[in-house]
Design an enzyme around this catalytic site. Structure first.
Site, PDB file in Angstrom:
ATOM      1  N   GLU A 221      68.301 128.023  18.027  1.00  0.00           N
ATOM      2  CA  GLU A 221      67.467 128.879  17.156  1.00  0.00           C
ATOM      3  C   GLU A 221      67.023 130.167  17.850  1.00  0.00           C
ATOM      4  O   GLU A 221      66.755 131.162  17.172  1.00  0.00           O
ATOM      5  CB  GLU A 221      66.234 128.116  16.651  1.00  0.00           C
ATOM      6  CG  GLU A 221      66.531 127.089  15.583  1.00  0.00           C
ATOM      7  CD  GLU A 221      66.811 125.713  16.171  1.00  0.00           C
ATOM      8  OE1 GLU A 221      67.245 125.630  17.353  1.00  0.00           O
ATOM      9  OE2 GLU A 221      66.602 124.719  15.460  1.00  0.00           O
TER      10      GLU A 221
ATOM     11  N   HIS B 225      68.893 132.031  19.858  1.00  0.00           N
ATOM     12  CA  HIS B 225      69.998 132.969  19.628  1.00  0.00           C
ATOM     13  C   HIS B 225      70.036 133.406  18.159  1.00  0.00           C
ATOM     14  O   HIS B 225      70.279 134.575  17.856  1.00  0.00           O
ATOM     15  CB  HIS B 225      71.337 132.318  19.979  1.00  0.00           C
ATOM     16  CG  HIS B 225      71.477 131.888  21.413  1.00  0.00           C
ATOM     17  ND1 HIS B 225      71.490 130.566  21.797  1.00  0.00           N
ATOM     18  CD2 HIS B 225      71.597 132.605  22.566  1.00  0.00           C
ATOM     19  CE1 HIS B 225      71.641 130.492  23.113  1.00  0.00           C
ATOM     20  NE2 HIS B 225      71.700 131.707  23.607  1.00  0.00           N
TER      21      HIS B 225
ATOM     22  N   GLN C 124      65.299 139.981  32.719  1.00  0.00           N
ATOM     23  CA  GLN C 124      66.626 140.471  32.319  1.00  0.00           C
ATOM     24  C   GLN C 124      66.489 141.602  31.294  1.00  0.00           C
ATOM     25  O   GLN C 124      67.144 142.642  31.397  1.00  0.00           O
ATOM     26  CB  GLN C 124      67.427 139.307  31.728  1.00  0.00           C
ATOM     27  CG  GLN C 124      68.678 139.709  30.978  1.00  0.00           C
ATOM     28  CD  GLN C 124      69.450 138.502  30.501  1.00  0.00           C
ATOM     29  OE1 GLN C 124      70.145 137.883  31.290  1.00  0.00           O
ATOM     30  NE2 GLN C 124      69.349 138.154  29.240  1.00  0.00           N
TER      31      GLN C 124
HETATM   32  P1  AMP Z   1      71.921 132.962  27.028  1.00  0.00           P
HETATM   33  O1  AMP Z   1      72.964 132.445  26.088  1.00  0.00           O
HETATM   34  O2  AMP Z   1      71.023 131.914  27.577  1.00  0.00           O
HETATM   35  O3  AMP Z   1      72.495 133.896  28.080  1.00  0.00           O
HETATM   36  O4  AMP Z   1      70.958 133.868  26.151  1.00  0.00           O
HETATM   37  C1  AMP Z   1      71.459 134.892  25.352  1.00  0.00           C
HETATM   38  C2  AMP Z   1      70.302 135.665  24.784  1.00  0.00           C
HETATM   39  O5  AMP Z   1      69.480 134.802  24.008  1.00  0.00           O
HETATM   40  C3  AMP Z   1      69.395 136.290  25.855  1.00  0.00           C
HETATM   41  O6  AMP Z   1      69.007 137.595  25.426  1.00  0.00           O
HETATM   42  C4  AMP Z   1      68.229 135.347  25.882  1.00  0.00           C
HETATM   43  O7  AMP Z   1      67.024 135.942  26.315  1.00  0.00           O
HETATM   44  C5  AMP Z   1      68.139 134.951  24.429  1.00  0.00           C
HETATM   45  N1  AMP Z   1      67.413 133.683  24.274  1.00  0.00           N
HETATM   46  C6  AMP Z   1      67.685 132.496  24.862  1.00  0.00           C
HETATM   47  N2  AMP Z   1      66.765 131.571  24.536  1.00  0.00           N
HETATM   48  C7  AMP Z   1      65.869 132.188  23.720  1.00  0.00           C
HETATM   49  C8  AMP Z   1      64.674 131.781  23.044  1.00  0.00           C
HETATM   50  N3  AMP Z   1      64.204 130.550  23.155  1.00  0.00           N
HETATM   51  N4  AMP Z   1      64.014 132.692  22.289  1.00  0.00           N
HETATM   52  C9  AMP Z   1      64.477 133.972  22.184  1.00  0.00           C
HETATM   53  N5  AMP Z   1      65.605 134.420  22.790  1.00  0.00           N
HETATM   54  C10 AMP Z   1      66.285 133.544  23.551  1.00  0.00           C
END
Ligand code: AMP
Length: 281
Positions: free
Chosen positions: A33, A35, A150
């Site tokens: 959720e 993403h 990040q």
């Molecule tokens: P990742 O697939 O973990 O590299 O994350 C991809 C993007 O999704 C990054 O910009 C993360 O900061 C964002 N993201 C991951 N988890 C969450 C979350 N719980 N709430 C909001 N954004 C998220």
């Protein structure tokens, strides 16, 4: 929705667009959720949404979880379809077979918080995001505040290198008990999952009691006490300025402050953060 496996393929697809605004949502897949909220924000701000799914080897350290990082590709495609994504970019690799020779480096902003234990991590992140920006040429890109350092580093990359892309942040999405959604939460056993919710509980406790603390040390001690009571191993717990990420030293200046934490539950490393300004969260 179209799934493209190579840079040439996605560039060919995007070339046929007219004047549409393109938004990019970079991910490593195993979509949840969090993403989906990024995708929804991208849809509100642009005409065409591209989600990249790429587990970037450059941002993993030697002893990290690259080989076991979950890759449920078929589920991810369904998630993207249901969320109304226009293009999924899912390259096998983004680097030459013999390795990349030219990349980007982050200086001050990567020498703190997660950058201390994850040497080279943010260099890997900015290098891959730069490659993705060059391939997709998005008008805007959405990143989650879950990875707050990040987000700030990418905003700084765009500013320092005069890149023509708007970087938009999105709020953290949490489970009902407060645990920030993460692809890594699936590593947690049932017991560890119960423990993990205490990370957000500690952040909330600190925020609630901030006014009663007379020093930053006392304030941090509140959080440490709660985390230790729940056997959570803290890698860092810091109060930093939201823009510079520099530690805050004055307990009375919290208008742009945020609590940042990285902690281990079992062998799973989790991160979270919470704004201390009064109008948020
Ligand atoms: P990742 O697939 O973990 O590299 O994350 C991809 C993007 O999704 C990054 O910009 C993360 O900061 C964002 N993201 C991951 N988890 C969450 C979350 N719980 N709430 C909001 N954004 C998220």
């Amino acid at each position: 929705m179209k799934v493209c496996g190579t840079a040439t393929e996605i560039q060919h697809e995007l070339a046929s667009l007219d004047k549409e605004r393109i938004a990019l949502v970079p991910t490593m897949g195993c979509l949840h959720e969090g993403h989906i909220s990024l995708i929804e924000k991208a849809k509100r701000l642009a005409d065409v949404v591209v989600v990249s799914i790429y587990v970037n080897p450059l941002q993993f350290g030697k002893n990290e979880d690259l080989s076991i990082y979950p890759r449920p590709f078929a589920d991810d495609i369904k998630t993207c379809q249901n969320a109304g994504v226009d293009f999924v970019f899912h390259p096998e690799s983004l680097y030459p077979d013999h390795g990349i020779q030219v990349g980007l480096q982050v200086h001050g902003l990567s020498q703190k918080l997660c950058g201390i234990s994850r040497k080279g991590h943010f260099d890997g992140v900015v290098t891959v995001v730069n490659i993705l920006f060059n391939i997709i040429r998005p008008h805007l890109a959405v990143f989650g505040e879950k990875d707050f350092q990040q987000l700030r580093i990418i905003q700084r990359m765009v500013a320092d290198l005069h890149m023509q892309v708007e970087v938009v942040g999105a709020n953290i999405v949490r489970d009902d008990d407060g645990l920030a959604k993460s692809s890594r939460n699936r590593y947690l056993s049932d017991d560890e999952r119960q423990q993990a919710k205490e990370i957000y509980a500690a952040l909330q406790l600190m925020k609630r009691q901030a006014n009663q603390c007379s020093s930053i040390q006392e304030f941090l001690a509140l959080g440490y006490k709660h985390l230790h009571q729940h056997r959570i191993e803290v890698e860092y717990l810091e109060i930093c300025d939201e823009v510079t990420l520099e530690p805050i030293t004055n307990i009375r200046i919290f208008s742009t402050a945020r609590i940042f934490i990285a902690a281990k539950v079992g062998s799973t490393r989790l991160i979270d953060n919470l704004s201390l300004s009064n109008h948020e969260e």
